[in-house]
Write a protein that holds these residues in place. Structure first.
Motif, PDB file in Angstrom:
ATOM      1  N   ARG A   1      45.264  13.976 -26.582  1.00  0.00           N
ATOM      2  CA  ARG A   1      45.559  15.079 -25.932  1.00  0.00           C
ATOM      3  C   ARG A   1      46.866  15.656 -25.933  1.00  0.00           C
ATOM      4  NH1 ARG A   1      47.683  16.728 -20.563  1.00  0.00           N
ATOM      5  NH2 ARG A   1      46.181  18.419 -19.759  1.00  0.00           N
ATOM      6  N   GLU A   2      47.778  14.681 -26.423  1.00  0.00           N
ATOM      7  CA  GLU A   2      49.393  15.226 -26.760  1.00  0.00           C
ATOM      8  C   GLU A   2      49.150  16.115 -28.183  1.00  0.00           C
ATOM      9  OE1 GLU A   2      51.801  11.858 -26.494  1.00  0.00           O
ATOM     10  OE2 GLU A   2      51.406  11.470 -24.500  1.00  0.00           O
ATOM     11  N   ASP A   3      48.537  15.529 -28.936  1.00  0.00           N
ATOM     12  CA  ASP A   3      48.437  16.170 -30.323  1.00  0.00           C
ATOM     13  C   ASP A   3      47.589  17.627 -30.144  1.00  0.00           C
ATOM     14  OD1 ASP A   3      49.730  14.140 -31.477  1.00  0.00           O
ATOM     15  OD2 ASP A   3      47.774  13.268 -32.285  1.00  0.00           O
ATOM     16  N   PHE A   4      46.619  17.577 -29.186  1.00  0.00           N
ATOM     17  CA  PHE A   4      45.882  18.890 -29.081  1.00  0.00           C
ATOM     18  C   PHE A   4      46.773  19.761 -28.258  1.00  0.00           C
ATOM     19  CE2 PHE A   4      43.654  21.501 -25.957  1.00  0.00           C
ATOM     20  CZ  PHE A   4      42.827  22.030 -26.768  1.00  0.00           C
ATOM     21  N   LEU A   5      47.703  19.297 -27.352  1.00  0.00           N
ATOM     22  CA  LEU A   5      48.333  20.150 -26.677  1.00  0.00           C
ATOM     23  C   LEU A   5      49.372  20.678 -27.371  1.00  0.00           C
ATOM     24  CD1 LEU A   5      48.327  18.849 -23.116  1.00  0.00           C
ATOM     25  CD2 LEU A   5      47.251  20.874 -24.092  1.00  0.00           C
ATOM     26  N   ALA A   6      50.117  19.906 -28.605  1.00  0.00           N
ATOM     27  CA  ALA A   6      51.144  20.400 -29.372  1.00  0.00           C
ATOM     28  C   ALA A   6      50.916  21.412 -30.576  1.00  0.00           C
ATOM     29  CB  ALA A   6      51.690  19.069 -30.111  1.00  0.00           C
ATOM     30  N   ALA A   7      49.521  21.324 -30.693  1.00  0.00           N
ATOM     31  CA  ALA A   7      48.869  22.384 -31.852  1.00  0.00           C
ATOM     32  C   ALA A   7      49.005  23.744 -31.352  1.00  0.00           C
ATOM     33  CB  ALA A   7      47.558  21.921 -32.216  1.00  0.00           C
ATOM     34  N   ASP A   8      48.661  24.535 -31.953  1.00  0.00           N
ATOM     35  CA  ASP A   8      48.734  26.040 -31.842  1.00  0.00           C
ATOM     36  C   ASP A   8      47.319  26.546 -31.276  1.00  0.00           C
ATOM     37  OD1 ASP A   8      49.329  28.837 -31.567  1.00  0.00           O
ATOM     38  OD2 ASP A   8      48.789  29.134 -33.718  1.00  0.00           O
TER      39      ASP A   8
END
Length: 85
Positions: free
Chosen positions: A11-18
């Motif tokens: 989830r963190e990686d998803f939210l950090a993405a554009d």
């Protein structure tokens, strides 16, 4: 690393993405709804018994896949996709 930590990382990686704000809002809305409905409390716990079922849409060299055979190979995650309509 526990499953909970892995999911948090995804989830963190998803939210950090554009990711467009509209998609982020949709994700948050669905998560909030699942939490409010108590979905986690209704989920099967580790070690729960489940009936052996056959998955006709999944085949292996030995024919249709069975849940027990898959579980013998390791953990199984079941999801249902209703389609995009």
């Amino acid at each position: 690393m526990s499953l909970s930590h892995r999911l948090d990382r995804i989830r963190e990686d998803f939210l950090a993405a554009d990711v467009p704000a509209r998609m982020r809002a949709a994700l948050d809305t669905h998560i909030d709804r699942l939490v409010a409905e108590g979905a986690a409390k209704r989920a099967l716990a580790a070690g729960s018994s489940v009936p052996d079922v056959q998955f006709d849409g999944i085949t292996s060299k030995r024919g249709p896949a069975r849940l027990v055979a898959l579980l013998n190979r390791g953990p199984v995650v079941l999801t249902w996709f209703r389609g995009s309509w």
